[in-house]
Design a protein around this motif. Structure first.
Motif, mmCIF file in Angstrom:
data_model
loop_
_atom_site.group_PDB
_atom_site.id
_atom_site.type_symbol
_atom_site.label_atom_id
_atom_site.label_comp_id
_atom_site.label_asym_id
_atom_site.label_seq_id
_atom_site.Cartn_x
_atom_site.Cartn_y
_atom_site.Cartn_z
ATOM 1 N N ASP A 54 0.651 -1.286 0.100
ATOM 2 C CA ASP A 54 -0.173 0.019 0.053
ATOM 3 C C ASP A 54 0.808 1.341 0.292
ATOM 4 O O ASP A 54 0.790 2.228 -0.802
ATOM 5 N N LEU A 55 1.987 1.415 0.752
ATOM 6 C CA LEU A 55 2.781 2.268 0.755
ATOM 7 C C LEU A 55 3.642 2.653 -0.631
ATOM 8 O O LEU A 55 3.425 3.692 -1.166
ATOM 9 N N SER A 56 3.897 1.605 -1.147
ATOM 10 C CA SER A 56 4.734 1.679 -2.381
ATOM 11 C C SER A 56 3.645 2.073 -3.585
ATOM 12 O O SER A 56 3.938 2.782 -4.389
ATOM 13 N N VAL A 57 2.255 1.679 -3.372
ATOM 14 C CA VAL A 57 1.589 2.158 -4.435
ATOM 15 C C VAL A 57 1.391 3.494 -4.325
ATOM 16 O O VAL A 57 1.200 4.382 -5.368
ATOM 17 N N ASP A 58 0.987 3.900 -3.156
ATOM 18 C CA ASP A 58 0.709 5.305 -2.702
ATOM 19 C C ASP A 58 1.963 6.224 -3.486
ATOM 20 O O ASP A 58 1.669 7.339 -3.985
ATOM 21 N N TYR A 59 3.091 5.736 -2.922
ATOM 22 C CA TYR A 59 4.309 6.599 -3.524
ATOM 23 C C TYR A 59 4.343 6.684 -5.116
ATOM 24 O O TYR A 59 4.742 7.807 -5.450
ATOM 25 N N ALA A 60 4.029 5.366 -5.650
ATOM 26 C CA ALA A 60 4.075 5.402 -7.116
ATOM 27 C C ALA A 60 3.207 6.174 -7.747
ATOM 28 O O ALA A 60 3.335 6.509 -8.847
ATOM 29 N N ILE A 61 2.018 6.725 -7.093
ATOM 30 C CA ILE A 61 1.163 7.532 -7.833
ATOM 31 C C ILE A 61 1.596 8.858 -7.497
ATOM 32 O O ILE A 61 1.272 10.091 -8.301
ATOM 33 N N GLN A 62 2.114 9.144 -6.351
ATOM 34 C CA GLN A 62 2.439 10.599 -5.950
ATOM 35 C C GLN A 62 3.746 11.183 -6.484
ATOM 36 O O GLN A 62 3.873 12.203 -6.968
ATOM 37 N N ARG A 63 4.787 10.061 -6.833
ATOM 38 C CA ARG A 63 5.820 10.475 -7.347
ATOM 39 C C ARG A 63 5.924 10.583 -8.888
ATOM 40 O O ARG A 63 5.593 9.533 -9.561
#
Length: 352
Positions: free
Chosen positions: A218-227
C-alpha cells in the motif's frame, strides 16, 4: 464446504483495523520506539479493553473462546500497523499453551483469567528461539527444558538484552535454572504442548508477515502515484507495475496457506506441522518481496528514518527467522511430503 469467513469474523477484523488505525499511527510508533522499554502501557490497556487479550481464553476464565482462525485475521492487523508489543505472545501463544495444560494444573485458570483481563505479560522461552521477546517487562516466563514446561518470574531468570535491526523488537538472551518447583508439567505431557506452541508461534509470525507485506504494498502504491518523473506518475511505468504486481501475486498466494494452517491448528489436524511451515515460508516470502520491491519503488529514501516503509521492512526482516528458520520449516515440509506413504493430492486437503 464453505471456505469463506463469516460476517462476524470480517466485522471483527474491520473493527480491529479501525481501532489500530486511530491508536497506532506511524508517528506514535516512532515515539514508543524511542522510550526505554519500547512499549506503551496505554496502548496495551486499550487493546485489552477491546477484548484482544481475551480472544482465545476460554469463556470459563473470562475470555471470548475464539480459535486460531480468528488469530489468523488479527495477526495480519498487528503486522499491518506494526504494533510494538508482544501481545500475540501472551494472548495467543502463551494462552494456547496454558489452555493445553491438564485441568487442575496449579495456577492455570488464574493465569488465563489474568491474560483475558490484560493484567499479565508472559514471555515464551522456546528452544527454537535463541532470543526471547519482552523479557524485560514479563511478569512470568514460560520455558522449555527437555520437553518439560517450566514457569519462572522475571526476577528468577537472568537475561541479557540484545539489539535488533527492528527498533520495536526488545529481545533478550535468557538463562534459567529449571527446578522441580518451577516445573508445571513433565516431558510426557509437555513435549506435545511445546509442539503446538511452536506452531502457534510460527503462525503468528506468518500472519504478521502477511500484514506487513500488504502495508508495504500500500505504501509503495501510494508513493508510485504521487512521485512523478518525466511529467508522469512513476506508477504508470511498466517496470514499476511489474514490481508491484509481483508483490500482489505473493500476497494472494500466501493468504490461503495462512488460513489452511489456522484451520489445521483449530481442528487438531495431524499434519499441522506441514501446513504451518508452508504458511510461514509463503508469508515471509511475500513480506520479503514486498520489502525488496518497495525499496526499488521508493529509491534510497525508503531506508531513511522519515520514510514509513523502513519501519515495516525492518519488522519483516526481524521476524523472518523467529519461530523457526527457513531451513527448519523447509525440512518439516520435506519430512512430510517426501515420505513413501505421503498423502499427496487434492482429496487429502480437507478429507473426503
Amino acid at each position: 464446504m464453505d471456505f469463506t469467513f463469516t460476517e462476524d469474523q470480517l466485522a471483527f477484523k474491520e473493527a480491529i483495523s479501525r481501532f489500530l488505525m486511530t491508536e497506532a499511527p506511524p508517528e506514535m510508533l516512532r515515539d514508543i520506539w524511542e522510550t526505554e522499554d519500547g512499549r506503551s502501557p496505554e496502548l496495551r490497556r486499550k487493546m485489552a479493553e477491546q477484548g484482544l487479550t481475551a480472544l482465545s481464553v476460554p469463556e470459563e476464565q473470562g475470555g471470548l473462546g475464539m480459535d486460531d482462525i480468528a488469530w489468523s485475521l488479527l495477526t495480519q492487523e498487528l503486522g499491518y500497523y506494526a504494533i510494538p508489543d508482544s501481545m500475540a505472545d501472551t494472548a495467543y501463544v502463551a494462552a494456547g499453551l496454558l489452555k493445553s495444560l491438564p485441568a487442575g494444573t496449579h495456577d492455570r485458570d488464574d493465569l488465563l483469567s489474568r491474560v483475558a483481563e490484560g493484567s499479565i505479560r508472559l514471555a515464551i522461552g522456546h528452544n527454537i528461539n535463541p532470543l526471547v521477546a519482552d523479557v524485560h517487562l514479563a511478569d512470568n516466563i514460560l520455558v522449555e527444558h527437555q520437553g518439560e514446561v517450566h514457569m519462572v518470574s522475571r526476577e528468577q531468570a537472568g537475561y541479557e538484552r540484545n539489539e535488533s535491526i527492528d527498533s520495536s523488537r526488545r529481545l533478550s538472551k535468557i538463562s534459567v535454572n529449571p527446578t522441580a518447583q518451577s516445573r508445571i508439567v513433565d516431558a510426557d505431557v509437555g513435549s506435545g504442548i511445546w509442539a503446538e506452541t511452536l506452531n502457534r508461534g510460527a503462525l503468528a509470525v506468518a500472519g504478521q508477515s502477511l500484514g506487513l507485506a500488504q502495508r508495504m504494498l500500500d505504501l509503495s502504491v501510494d508513493y508510485a502515484i504521487q512521485r512523478k518523473q518525466f511529467g508522469k506518475p512513476i506508477g504508470s511505468f511498466q517496470a514499476v507495475k511489474h514490481k508491484l504486481a509481483d508483490v500482489v501475486g505473493g500476497i494472494e498466494f500466501a493468504k490461503p496457506t495462512l488460513y489452511r494452517a489456522a484451520y489445521a491448528l483449530a481442528n487438531n489436524d495431524p499434519r499441522s506441522d506441514l501446513y504451518v511451515s508452508h504458511a510461514k515460508l509463503a508469508c515471509c516470502d511475500a513480506a520479503s518481496v514486498a520489502a525488496r520491491h518497495g525499496i526499488q519503488v521508493h529509491g534510497a529514501m525508503g531506508y531513511t528514518w522519515e520514510a514509513d516503509l523502513q519501519m515495516f521492512m525492518k519488522r519483516a526482516w526481524a521476524l523472518n527467522a523467529s519461530w523457526g528458520t527457513r531451513d527448519f520449516h523447509r525440512q518439516r515440509i520435506a519430512d512430510d511430503i517426501l515420505r513413501d506413504d505421503a498423502d499427496i493430492g487434492p482429496r487429502y486437503t480437507f478429507g473426503e
